[in-house]
Design an enzyme around this catalytic site. Structure first.
Site, PDB file in Angstrom:
ATOM      1  N   GLY A  38       2.616 116.827  14.190  1.00 15.18           N
ATOM      2  CA  GLY A  38       1.258 117.248  14.521  1.00 15.18           C
ATOM      3  C   GLY A  38       0.267 116.103  14.433  1.00 15.18           C
ATOM      4  N   SER A  39      -0.946 116.419  13.985  1.00 23.35           N
ATOM      5  CA  SER A  39      -2.057 115.464  14.039  1.00 23.35           C
ATOM      6  C   SER A  39      -1.894 114.272  13.090  1.00 23.35           C
ATOM      7  CB  SER A  39      -3.371 116.180  13.739  1.00 23.35           C
ATOM      8  OG  SER A  39      -3.668 117.112  14.763  1.00 23.35           O
ATOM      9  N   THR A  40      -0.925 114.301  12.178  1.00 22.05           N
ATOM     10  CA  THR A  40      -0.707 113.125  11.327  1.00 22.05           C
ATOM     11  C   THR A  40      -0.232 111.936  12.148  1.00 22.05           C
ATOM     12  OG1 THR A  40       1.541 113.885  10.799  1.00 22.05           O
ATOM     13  CG2 THR A  40      -0.218 114.459   9.252  1.00 22.05           C
TER      14      THR A  40
END
Length: 571
Positions: free
Chosen positions: A293-295
């Site tokens: 995801g956004s990591t």
């Protein structure tokens, strides 16, 4: 005259026959004694030795696994094995019942086991018994029953270090985890000794040592037992609080690549051999891969800055909160309007990072991600470590590249994700990982210019401010930089609408990072499921304790309060 019977006379030849018989018998005995004692003495000595003299194996002590301060995490304790020679074993019914009770067995099961091996010369009845209990068994004085010395592996921290250390089998051979990874170093060499046993197989005397046992070597790990315990405890609390399916946590030294703590939920107790559930053995932080995801957004931003397709200070229009890419649409959760590069990460804008990432060619983008260690081993050499996956540039469409920029379409492990953040923490130097203590990484690899790494790190400090998505990741007294992630869980045919993965990966102190910590909460089932809600608080508590235990000085000094009054101002 009363006649009396005349005395009976023994014929002389009978007397001579009797004396001759005794003489021949005596001569035979003397001849037999001469044959046994003189002529065949060596043969009968060897035969007697085979009956009473045995070569016994002396088990070797397995080396210990120690934490970085030398505290034992795994050690071996002396125990006994109860053995019999089934051919010679004999016990009355009452004795057999007492033996079964001491061994914790049903009498019928014990009797069946002995009967099934009656033609063998050796059989284990019970292994790894406490010495005191084994002596009570030996006191039954049963023919053909004897004891053997051996060792039992013991893990003082039990569940806290289970996935890291793994366990051994009953013969002290490493089966999982670091017990398997370092099995060659830990395993010793058994010795041999010649002993005399009585007719019941009991040891009478040790005659001579044929080969002394050689103990295994101790292995000191990079793990800090105090940090490991705290990481385990906080992860367990978070998984329980959010009714999550699982959780993973990895704490690294950002400058050396040492693994300081690694925890998973659910876990198991390696001391309970019969109570281990195979499903719980898996070291998820090392072996399981997922879409981060956004990591991943900080790396998409770093790649764009490294390749010169983005520049500091520029602003990106994310209105109206969605962007059509081919036949698909990329959406933000909220409308953010115009954002600078830092704002894209602070607000975690999918539209903003897509606009930046699509400036890169697929080949340059995927090559850059691989430079951060995605899709390849970390160097830790842990059994079962996953390589992860980065798609090939060929055939990568614009939408696939866009989703790659915000963490879909590739697979990483928690360990790989934490390692990649060391490049942002240590001014662009990517470190291999190790479970052994070291003062420096002998072969770090530069993947970013130092200035770019510092620039992205400064952007990530905004994520933990009230304007960002991870204000719960703050650590009192320290500047923190990091990124949240909330990813949908992939299922056959697409993504589940009600299953999520919450993540937070960060570093501190942000002015000169020493530690990197990654936290992943799998499928929280409560009302909270965003990474900033479920993973960031775990980061805050674990990182806060780690910074203080390791004596790392604070870098966020509160501003001095204004003077209440200046000289002469008091009335």
């Amino acid at each position: 005259m009363n006649p009396r019977a005349a005395p009976t006379l023994v014929a002389p030849w009978r007397r001579y026959l009797l004396l001759g018989t005794f003489g021949l018998a005596l001569a035979g005995l003397l001849a037999r004694a001469f044959y046994i004692q003189v002529w065949a003495r060596d043969f009968y000595r060897r035969y007697g030795d085979r009956q009473q003299i045995r070569t016994a194996v002396l088990p070797a002590h397995r080396g210990r696994l120690l934490d970085r301060q030398g505290v034992p995490l795994a050690l071996s304790a002396p125990v006994k094995a109860v053995c019999i020679n089934p051919r010679r074993f004999h016990a009355e019914p009452g004795q057999l019942r007492r033996l079964a009770r001491l061994l914790g067995m049903r009498p019928q099961d014990l009797e069946d086991k002995i009967a099934a091996h009656r033609q063998q010369a050796f059989l284990y009845l019970k292994r790894q018994l406490a010495p005191a209990l084994a002596e009570r068994v030996l006191a039954l004085d049963l023919d053909g029953l004897f004891l053997r010395s051996e060792f039992r592996r013991y893990y003082p921290a039990a569940e806290v270090t289970a996935h890291l250390l793994g366990f051994t089998d009953i013969d002290q051979h490493g089966q999982e985890g670091l017990e398997r990874r370092f099995d060659t170093q830990l395993t010793g060499m058994a010795g041999q000794v010649r002993v005399i046993r009585d007719r019941k197989g009991r040891l009478i005397e040790a005659m001579e040592s044929l080969q002394a046992p050689r103990p295994g070597h101790d292995v000191r790990l990079s793990i800090d037992r105090r940090l490991q315990y705290w990481a385990y405890l906080e992860l367990k609390r978070a998984v329980a609080r959010h009714h999550a399916r699982a959780g993973m946590l990895v704490l690294l030294d950002a400058r050396t690549g040492e693994v300081l703590a690694l925890a998973n939920q659910p876990t198991f107790n390696p001391n309970l051999r019969d109570g281990r559930r195979r499903a719980a053995w898996r070291n998820r932080a090392v072996t399981d891969v997922f879409e981060p995801g956004s990591t991943l957004k900080p790396f998409a931003m770093a790649c764009a800055l490294r390749e010169g397709v983005a520049r500091s200070g520029e602003r990106i229009d994310t209105a109206p909160g969605w962007l059509r890419v081919g036949r698909h649409v990329v959406r933000d959760h909220h409308r953010h309007g115009v954002l600078d590069l830092a704002g894209i990460l602070v607000k975690s804008s999918n539209v903003g990072i897509t606009r930046v990432a699509l400036r890169l060619s697929p080949a340059r983008f995927t090559a850059c991600l691989r430079d951060f260690g995605f899709g390849q081993p970390t160097g830790i050499e842990f059994p079962g470590e996953a390589d992860g996956f980065v798609p090939a540039a060929r055939g990568l469409g614009r939408f696939e590249q866009a989703t790659l920029a915000f963490g879909y379409g590739l697979n990483v492990s928690t360990l790989q994700l934490a390692r990649a953040y060391t490049a942002l923490a240590d001014d662009g130097m990517l470190h291999s990982l190790t479970l052994l203590p070291r003062s420096t990484d002998p072969q770090p690899r530069r993947v970013l210019p130092a200035g770019v790494a510092r620039q992205v790190r400064h952007m990530l400090e905004g994520v933990v401010t009230p304007e960002g998505t991870a204000r719960r990741a703050r650590v009192s007294g320290y500047r923190v930089a990091g990124k949240t992630g909330t990813a949908k869980v992939a299922v056959p045919g697409g993504y589940a609408e009600d299953r999520y993965r919450g993540l937070f990966v960060g570093m501190a102190p942000a002015s000169a990072p020493r530690l990197v910590l990654a936290v992943v909460i799998e499928e929280p089932r409560g009302k909270a499921y965003y990474g900033g809600q479920v993973a960031a608080p775990v980061f805050s508590r674990v990182m806060g304790l780690a910074l203080r235990l390791l004596g790392i000085p604070p870098d966020e000094i509160p501003a001095a309060p204004p003077l209440l009054a200046r000289a002469g101002g008091l009335q």
